[in-house]
Design a protein around this motif. Structure first.
Motif, PDB file in Angstrom:
ATOM      1  N   TYR A 249      54.156  71.178  22.737  1.00 23.42           N
ATOM      2  CA  TYR A 249      53.020  71.408  21.857  1.00 23.42           C
ATOM      3  C   TYR A 249      53.048  70.441  20.669  1.00 23.42           C
ATOM      4  O   TYR A 249      52.030  69.836  20.309  1.00 23.42           O
ATOM      5  CB  TYR A 249      52.971  72.865  21.345  1.00 23.42           C
ATOM      6  CG  TYR A 249      51.913  72.998  20.276  1.00 23.42           C
ATOM      7  CD1 TYR A 249      50.560  73.083  20.626  1.00 23.42           C
ATOM      8  CD2 TYR A 249      52.249  72.916  18.927  1.00 23.42           C
ATOM      9  CE1 TYR A 249      49.576  73.102  19.657  1.00 23.42           C
ATOM     10  CE2 TYR A 249      51.265  72.933  17.939  1.00 23.42           C
ATOM     11  CZ  TYR A 249      49.931  73.022  18.314  1.00 23.42           C
ATOM     12  OH  TYR A 249      48.956  73.020  17.351  1.00 23.42           O
ATOM     13  N   GLU A 303      48.502  82.400  16.212  1.00 23.68           N
ATOM     14  CA  GLU A 303      48.094  82.908  17.529  1.00 23.68           C
ATOM     15  C   GLU A 303      47.567  81.783  18.437  1.00 23.68           C
ATOM     16  O   GLU A 303      47.895  81.706  19.618  1.00 23.68           O
ATOM     17  CB  GLU A 303      47.005  83.982  17.303  1.00 23.68           C
ATOM     18  CG  GLU A 303      46.535  84.706  18.533  1.00 23.68           C
ATOM     19  CD  GLU A 303      47.540  85.740  19.070  1.00 23.68           C
ATOM     20  OE1 GLU A 303      48.505  86.066  18.359  1.00 23.68           O
ATOM     21  OE2 GLU A 303      47.339  86.186  20.218  1.00 23.68           O
ATOM     22  N   GLN A 304      46.772  80.886  17.820  1.00 23.21           N
ATOM     23  CA  GLN A 304      46.164  79.808  18.609  1.00 23.21           C
ATOM     24  C   GLN A 304      47.242  78.849  19.147  1.00 23.21           C
ATOM     25  O   GLN A 304      47.230  78.469  20.329  1.00 23.21           O
ATOM     26  CB  GLN A 304      45.208  79.055  17.686  1.00 23.21           C
ATOM     27  CG  GLN A 304      44.179  78.256  18.415  1.00 23.21           C
ATOM     28  CD  GLN A 304      43.449  77.317  17.446  1.00 23.21           C
ATOM     29  OE1 GLN A 304      43.778  77.224  16.255  1.00 23.21           O
ATOM     30  NE2 GLN A 304      42.462  76.623  17.955  1.00 23.21           N
ATOM     31  N   LEU A 306      50.372  79.568  19.519  1.00 25.98           N
ATOM     32  CA  LEU A 306      51.207  80.331  20.458  1.00 25.98           C
ATOM     33  C   LEU A 306      50.594  80.318  21.862  1.00 25.98           C
ATOM     34  O   LEU A 306      51.296  80.101  22.858  1.00 25.98           O
ATOM     35  CB  LEU A 306      51.370  81.764  19.936  1.00 25.98           C
ATOM     36  CG  LEU A 306      52.156  82.739  20.787  1.00 25.98           C
ATOM     37  CD1 LEU A 306      53.524  82.172  21.143  1.00 25.98           C
ATOM     38  CD2 LEU A 306      52.344  84.061  20.051  1.00 25.98           C
ATOM     39  N   ASN A 307      49.287  80.503  21.931  1.00 22.62           N
ATOM     40  CA  ASN A 307      48.638  80.503  23.257  1.00 22.62           C
ATOM     41  C   ASN A 307      48.779  79.149  23.944  1.00 22.62           C
ATOM     42  O   ASN A 307      48.971  79.071  25.151  1.00 22.62           O
ATOM     43  CB  ASN A 307      47.167  80.903  23.136  1.00 22.62           C
ATOM     44  CG  ASN A 307      47.061  82.398  22.873  1.00 22.62           C
ATOM     45  OD1 ASN A 307      47.925  83.174  23.282  1.00 22.62           O
ATOM     46  ND2 ASN A 307      46.028  82.812  22.148  1.00 22.62           N
ATOM     47  N   LYS A 308      48.714  78.078  23.156  1.00 21.21           N
ATOM     48  CA  LYS A 308      48.881  76.744  23.752  1.00 21.21           C
ATOM     49  C   LYS A 308      50.324  76.554  24.235  1.00 21.21           C
ATOM     50  O   LYS A 308      50.572  75.992  25.301  1.00 21.21           O
ATOM     51  CB  LYS A 308      48.514  75.661  22.742  1.00 21.21           C
ATOM     52  CG  LYS A 308      47.019  75.601  22.522  1.00 21.21           C
ATOM     53  CD  LYS A 308      46.619  74.434  21.659  1.00 21.21           C
ATOM     54  CE  LYS A 308      45.104  74.427  21.463  1.00 21.21           C
ATOM     55  NZ  LYS A 308      44.670  73.709  20.293  1.00 21.21           N
ATOM     56  N   LEU A 310      52.318  78.898  25.196  1.00 20.42           N
ATOM     57  CA  LEU A 310      52.502  79.722  26.410  1.00 20.42           C
ATOM     58  C   LEU A 310      51.953  78.998  27.641  1.00 20.42           C
ATOM     59  O   LEU A 310      52.537  79.049  28.722  1.00 20.42           O
ATOM     60  CB  LEU A 310      51.814  81.080  26.244  1.00 20.42           C
ATOM     61  CG  LEU A 310      52.485  82.028  25.249  1.00 20.42           C
ATOM     62  CD1 LEU A 310      51.624  83.270  25.038  1.00 20.42           C
ATOM     63  CD2 LEU A 310      53.883  82.423  25.702  1.00 20.42           C
ATOM     64  N   LYS A 311      50.867  78.273  27.438  1.00 21.23           N
ATOM     65  CA  LYS A 311      50.278  77.524  28.557  1.00 21.23           C
ATOM     66  C   LYS A 311      51.252  76.432  29.022  1.00 21.23           C
ATOM     67  O   LYS A 311      51.470  76.239  30.223  1.00 21.23           O
ATOM     68  CB  LYS A 311      48.959  76.910  28.092  1.00 21.23           C
ATOM     69  CG  LYS A 311      47.952  76.795  29.202  1.00 21.23           C
ATOM     70  CD  LYS A 311      46.586  76.504  28.642  1.00 21.23           C
ATOM     71  CE  LYS A 311      45.817  75.676  29.661  1.00 21.23           C
ATOM     72  NZ  LYS A 311      44.706  74.984  29.081  1.00 21.23           N
ATOM     73  N   ASN A 343      54.936  88.073  30.488  1.00 17.90           N
ATOM     74  CA  ASN A 343      54.230  87.270  29.503  1.00 17.90           C
ATOM     75  C   ASN A 343      54.253  87.922  28.119  1.00 17.90           C
ATOM     76  O   ASN A 343      54.423  87.258  27.103  1.00 17.90           O
ATOM     77  CB  ASN A 343      52.782  87.116  29.982  1.00 17.90           C
ATOM     78  CG  ASN A 343      52.177  85.847  29.455  1.00 17.90           C
ATOM     79  OD1 ASN A 343      52.882  84.859  29.263  1.00 17.90           O
ATOM     80  ND2 ASN A 343      50.885  85.881  29.200  1.00 17.90           N
ATOM     81  N   ASP A 344      54.097  89.256  28.087  1.00 22.80           N
ATOM     82  CA  ASP A 344      54.067  89.975  26.807  1.00 22.80           C
ATOM     83  C   ASP A 344      55.359  89.798  26.042  1.00 22.80           C
ATOM     84  O   ASP A 344      55.360  89.559  24.830  1.00 22.80           O
ATOM     85  CB  ASP A 344      53.843  91.473  27.056  1.00 22.80           C
ATOM     86  CG  ASP A 344      52.370  91.757  27.221  1.00 22.80           C
ATOM     87  OD1 ASP A 344      51.569  90.823  27.000  1.00 22.80           O
ATOM     88  OD2 ASP A 344      52.031  92.900  27.596  1.00 22.80           O
ATOM     89  N   LYS A 347      55.678  86.351  24.636  1.00 20.77           N
ATOM     90  CA  LYS A 347      54.803  86.212  23.460  1.00 20.77           C
ATOM     91  C   LYS A 347      55.423  86.886  22.235  1.00 20.77           C
ATOM     92  O   LYS A 347      55.492  86.307  21.154  1.00 20.77           O
ATOM     93  CB  LYS A 347      53.435  86.828  23.794  1.00 20.77           C
ATOM     94  CG  LYS A 347      52.319  86.330  22.946  1.00 20.77           C
ATOM     95  CD  LYS A 347      50.973  86.732  23.534  1.00 20.77           C
ATOM     96  CE  LYS A 347      49.876  86.302  22.586  1.00 20.77           C
ATOM     97  NZ  LYS A 347      48.552  86.642  23.061  1.00 20.77           N
TER      98      LYS A 347
END
Ligand SMILES: NC(=O)c1ccc[n+]([C@@H]2O[C@H](COP(=O)([O-])OP(=O)(O)OC[C@H]3O[C@@H](n4cnc5c(N)ncnc54)[C@H](O)[C@@H]3O)[C@@H](O)[C@H]2O)c1
Ligand SMILES: [Zn+2]
Length: 362
Positions: A249, A303-304, A306-308, A310-311, A343-344, A347
């Motif tokens: 990232y 959050e934003q 983090l989502n990237k 995770l991807k 996944n949870d 995260k």
């Protein structure tokens, strides 16, 4: 100066002086000689090598820009074209003089040019001395995805000379130290204690022993499971599943993290997962996170972001839907592999990176 060596299945690792003599004697056996550096190591490390191994004055030097972004296929094509232009053949030798970027990518380029020419590694960063240059993994990144392209292949020999550390910045030393922490966590609680106690006041003379011990630990693991097919070698990936996501990232941003910095954050998250999945005690998780977060820089991960991340983790593991398998700590010094993690939980583990400001000591 220590004259220790480690004989791995495929090659010898020399620690300081003796390796240069062996190298000097071997060089006439190769048909042509090439040295790959980056813009830092060509200035800071090459002269030392040429002084100790005068035969290498015959070598042609290939220099690429420094940095993780350079671990790419364009440089591979460029080096292959240059090797071709210089009439390199399968008896040629490529010497990789640099950090993990150079040893990973140079090892890979040597492996694919004419289906493989000889190569050897002279690592110049702490991280490459204790991890990247050993163990047979070579490769490059695919865009921002870490080490997506690569092969297992082995250098002819490896020379570890702590002289090169003299010009290394504190930040790079700390980055390499993250892999030392990892060895302690996965395989040797005594090593963890030692590195933890001395990390903030490391003395120059301490490095030899830490580097040597780290290579012994890695070699024991790699010897048991050279190509990561049996499973044991997966413990070397502790901290890397999440760490690589974080590293990927930040790679294209204005302030990329060093590999070891990302892995240190990854180890905090993965030790939290180890605790939450009842594998590791809370007390030991807290010891690990307090130690690492007091040394490695914290990054705000909203959050934003983090989502990237995770991807990236899912792409890295090629598992877009299913649970991902992790190597987790049972206790400090013992790591087990093949733990399915949802996944949870992955995260939630990022909560563990929020540290108390009073612990910061950069
Ligand atoms: N193959 C493996 O098993 C393995 C294991 C761990 C890490 N790696 C890879 O290693 C890479 C990270 O390695 P790294 O941290 O060495 O990065 P790096 O090669 O980018 O080196 C870090 C920086 O230090 C500079 N440098 C190198 N030697 C120096 C010296 N003696 N004095 C001053 N500056 C010097 C480099 O030019 C660079 O700017 C990552 O790509 C990672 O994926 C591979
Ligand atoms: Zn690593």
């Amino acid at each position: 100066m220590t004259e220790k060596v480690i004989e791995t299945i495929h090659y010898t690792i020399f620690f300081n002086g003796e390796g240069y003599f062996t190298l000097q004697n071997k060089l006439p056996n190769y048909s042509s000689l090439f040295i790959m550096t980056d813009t830092h190591t060509s200035q800071l490390c090459l002269q030392h090598l040429l002084r100790l191994v005068p035969y290498l004055k015959k070598a042609r030097i290939f220099c690429i820009p420094f940095g993780e972004k350079e671990k790419n296929i364009q440089n591979g094509l460029d080096i292959c074209r240059k090797l071709n232009k210089e009439n390199a053949d399968r008896k040629s030798l490529l010497i990789n003089l640099g950090g993990g970027v150079i040893t990973d990518s140079g090892g890979f380029f040597a492996s694919i040019f004419k289906r493989g020419i000889y190569f050897l590694n002279i690592p110049t960063t702490l991280l490459a001395m204790v991890d990247a240059s050993t163990g047979g993994k070579t490769g490059i990144n695919l865009d921002n995805l870490k080490n997506e392209i690569g092969v297992f292949n082995y250098p002819d020999l490896l020379i570890i000379d702590k002289h090169y550390l003299k010009t290394l910045s504190n930040r790079e030393l700390k980055s390499g130290m993250a892999e030392l922490f990892k060895y302690g966590l996965i395989a040797d609680n005594f090593f963890w204690e030692e590195i933890k106690n001395r990390s903030k006041h490391m003395h120059w003379d301490d490095w030899n022993e830490f580097i040597y011990q780290a290579n012994l630990i890695k070699n024991n693991i790699v010897t048991e499971d050279p190509s990561e097919r049996k499973g044991l070698r997966k413990i070397l990936n502790f901290g890397h599943t999440i760490g690589h996501g974080i590293e990927s990232y930040f790679l294209p941003t204005y302030s990329p993290l060093r590999h070891g910095e990302a892995i240190a954050l990854g180890m905090v998250c993965e030790s939290w997962i180890s605790w939450k999945m009842n594998v590791l005690s809370q007390k030991q998780h807290e010891e690990i996170s307090k130690t690492l977060l007091s040394i490695y820089p914290f990054r705000e991960i909203n959050e934003q972001i983090l989502n990237k991340i995770l991807k990236y983790i899912r792409q890295d593991k090629k598992k877009l839907q299913e649970d991902i398998h992790f190597s987790l700590l049972r206790e400090i010094g013992i790591c087990t592999y093949h733990h399915k993690v949802s996944n949870d939980i992955i995260k939630q583990s990022f909560q563990s990176l929020k540290r108390n400001n009073s612990e910061i000591d950069d």
